[in-house]
Design an enzyme around this catalytic site. Structure first.
Site, PDB file in Angstrom:
ATOM      1  N   ARG A   1     -26.019 -22.524  49.481  1.00 15.42           N
ATOM      2  CA  ARG A   1     -25.464 -21.471  50.721  1.00 15.42           C
ATOM      3  C   ARG A   1     -24.067 -20.949  50.098  1.00 15.42           C
ATOM      4  O   ARG A   1     -23.400 -21.391  49.096  1.00 15.42           O
ATOM      5  CB  ARG A   1     -24.989 -22.592  51.861  1.00 15.42           C
ATOM      6  CG  ARG A   1     -24.219 -23.829  51.585  1.00 15.42           C
ATOM      7  CD  ARG A   1     -23.668 -24.527  52.782  1.00 15.42           C
ATOM      8  NE  ARG A   1     -23.123 -25.755  52.386  1.00 15.42           N
ATOM      9  CZ  ARG A   1     -21.842 -26.087  52.234  1.00 15.42           C
ATOM     10  NH1 ARG A   1     -21.100 -25.103  51.929  1.00 15.42           N
ATOM     11  NH2 ARG A   1     -21.765 -27.632  52.015  1.00 15.42           N
TER      12      ARG A   1
ATOM     13  N   ILE B   1     -17.015 -42.651  39.647  1.00 15.40           N
ATOM     14  CA  ILE B   1     -16.012 -42.083  38.610  1.00 15.40           C
ATOM     15  C   ILE B   1     -14.758 -42.274  39.129  1.00 15.40           C
ATOM     16  O   ILE B   1     -14.369 -41.560  40.069  1.00 15.40           O
ATOM     17  CB  ILE B   1     -16.587 -40.771  38.128  1.00 15.40           C
ATOM     18  CG1 ILE B   1     -17.951 -40.591  37.810  1.00 15.40           C
ATOM     19  CG2 ILE B   1     -15.612 -40.345  37.124  1.00 15.40           C
ATOM     20  CD1 ILE B   1     -18.338 -41.554  36.572  1.00 15.40           C
TER      21      ILE B   1
ATOM     22  N   GLY C   1     -20.092 -33.279  52.964  1.00 17.52           N
ATOM     23  CA  GLY C   1     -18.730 -33.484  53.751  1.00 17.52           C
ATOM     24  C   GLY C   1     -18.258 -34.772  53.817  1.00 17.52           C
ATOM     25  O   GLY C   1     -17.536 -35.028  54.709  1.00 17.52           O
TER      26      GLY C   1
ATOM     27  N   LYS D   1     -30.478 -35.429  47.605  1.00 22.21           N
ATOM     28  CA  LYS D   1     -29.784 -35.703  46.254  1.00 22.21           C
ATOM     29  C   LYS D   1     -30.568 -36.385  45.203  1.00 22.21           C
ATOM     30  O   LYS D   1     -30.368 -36.300  44.190  1.00 22.21           O
ATOM     31  CB  LYS D   1     -28.307 -36.424  46.535  1.00 22.21           C
ATOM     32  CG  LYS D   1     -27.614 -35.431  47.385  1.00 22.21           C
ATOM     33  CD  LYS D   1     -26.078 -36.196  47.941  1.00 22.21           C
ATOM     34  CE  LYS D   1     -25.197 -35.204  48.599  1.00 22.21           C
ATOM     35  NZ  LYS D   1     -25.524 -34.918  49.698  1.00 22.21           N
TER      36      LYS D   1
END
Length: 449
Positions: A293, A204, A165, A116
């Site tokens: 994916r 956020i 997840g 990330k």
């Protein structure tokens, strides 16, 4: 086109891939663990091979066994589904080295978007809006972590750089909780992904989680499809998805779609993927990640566009040209998906493995069902608790909700606990019916937390 595809997965997504392959005239090989011998995907496939014991490390994550199964069976391609090895750079690399076509993006794209921190830096460089955060990984021993958090502004969120997840994530509201949250996130990230690396970004509050399906071919063409709203979540795990979002205007849809396409072009993306955003109360949106994916929630996009995404994924991986033109896509009504899990909502969603007795799953006008379970099937305790996806399509959002509500009332599953009643409660909620939901909806309005 491929002649034989090995599906390196299990459950409903393996069944979904087998169906797509059959329509394309492709033979399929199912892999399975010792405890999955009676799984529906094993029964559906043209051929099946056991790759190991019940544990995922010995079976669905066992790369040498999976590659051996592909070579023994004569497969010329491998479809990873979602989860397990779907976003594993090393697996994609091994497939390439063994001259097996990986039905997914290049290993370079997976590597760029799988971390990330790397993905966010690349997006910033490409002019794509991202959430303010740390410049790199953070560590509990770094004396600057308090300054970093203060600069970002509380509340902040700690996230694992790998995986997804909801694993390895902690919301931090004050300086006093920062170090402890970092330690817990690192521990969870290492256990889930084998990588303890984490980073920090602005949290956020009450955002909408919006994602765009993107597609790319090997010749440089990319496209985006209408958005999915995935705001109803529990602990960062999506429970309900719908398309189109009740909160996104045509103007914002086009703007975000083009940004999603730009993100795909930045990594020369090939096949099917998803670009995910958070949209704040003022309508500003921020890139959060790209999933390289097929997604669990892909059926809602299929129903509102009429496009078979799994078949497109296979065809693009085989070298066919992308023919989709976003501007020419008509939204064919409204679709909602409910994930039915073998969990007990009354006991903090504890998994409920066991043997299914009486089973009735819904059908009728506007209802699609993706599942791998049947009466007499034993749900093992070793894998994800998802047992079915119910997808409702209506001409309007109101009709989609009405059809989903009717379908959920038809669900009967004996022998295990499941989440269908929870979904019925959500469908009946006035705030949900008005479309005014954010990622805090479930704990605040349904679970009362």
């Amino acid at each position: 086109m491929f002649k034989k595809v090995l599906i390196a997965n299990r459950g409903e997504i393996a069944c979904r891939v087998i169906r797509a392959c059959r329509e394309l005239g492709i033979k399929t090989i199912a892999i399975h663990s010792e405890v999955d011998r009676e799984s529906m995907h094993v029964k559906f496939a043209d051929q099946s091979i056991c790759v190991g014991d019940a544990s995922v490390s010995e079976s669905y994550l066992n790369i040498p066994s999976i590659i051996a199964a592909a070579e023994i069976s004569g497969a010329d391609a491998i479809h990873p589904g979602y989860g397990f090895l779907a976003e594993n750079t090393y697996f994609a690399e091994v497939c390439e080295a063994c001259r097996l076509n990986f039905i997914g993006p290049s290993k370079e794209s997976i590597e760029q978007m799988g971390n990330k921190i790397t993905a966010i830096k690349l997006m910033k460089k490409s002019g794509i809006p991202v959430i303010p955060g740390s410049d790199g990984p953070v560590n509990v021993d770094d004396p600057k972590i308090f300054d970093t958090a203060q600069k970002i502004g509380y509340p902040v969120i700690i996230k694992a750089t790998a995986g997804g997840g909801g694993k390895g994530m902690r919301i931090v509201t004050s300086k006093e909780n920062l170090k402890n949250s970092i330690v817990m996130a690192q521990t969870e990230a290492k256990a889930a992904f084998g990588n303890p690396e984490i980073y920090m970004e602005k949290y956020i509050e009450e955002p909408h989680h919006i994602e765009f399906q993107i597609l790319g071919d090997k010749y440089g063409k990319t496209a985006y499809l209408p958005e999915r709203d995935c705001s109803i979540q529990r602990r960062h795990q999506k429970l309900i998805e719908e398309s189109p979002s009740p909160l996104i205007s045509d103007t914002l849809r086009k703007k975000m779609g083009r940004v999603a396409r730009n993100a795909a072009e930045a990594v020369k993306y090939v096949t099917v993927g998803t670009v995910e955003f958070l949209v704040d109360k003022k309508g500003y949106f921020y890139f959060i990640e790209m999933n390289t994916r097929i997604q669990v929630e892909h059926p809602v996009t299929e129903l509102v566009t009429g496009i078979d995404l799994v078949k497109e994924q296979i065809k693009l991986a085989a070298g066919e040209k992308l023919l989709i033109v976003p501007e020419k896509i008509n939204i064919l009504g409204h679709a909602i998906e409910c994930r039915i899990n073998a969990e007990d909502p009354d006991r903090d969603f504890i998994p409920s493995p066991g043997t299914i007795g009486k089973l009735f799953l819904p059908g009728g006008p506007g209802i699609r069902l993706d599942t791998h379970v049947y009466s007499g099937y034993t749900i093992p305790p070793f894998y994800d608790s998802l047992i079915a996806k119910i997808i409702a399509l209506g001409e309007s959002r109101d009709e989609a909700i009405a059809r989903m509500s009717r379908a959920l009332r038809e669900v009967e599953i004996e022998g295990i606990k499941n989440t269908s009643a929870l979904h019925s409660k959500i469908m009946a909620n006035e705030k949900f019916r008005k479309g005014s939901v954010s990622t805090n909806f479930l704990p605040k309005y349904i679970l009362g937390r």
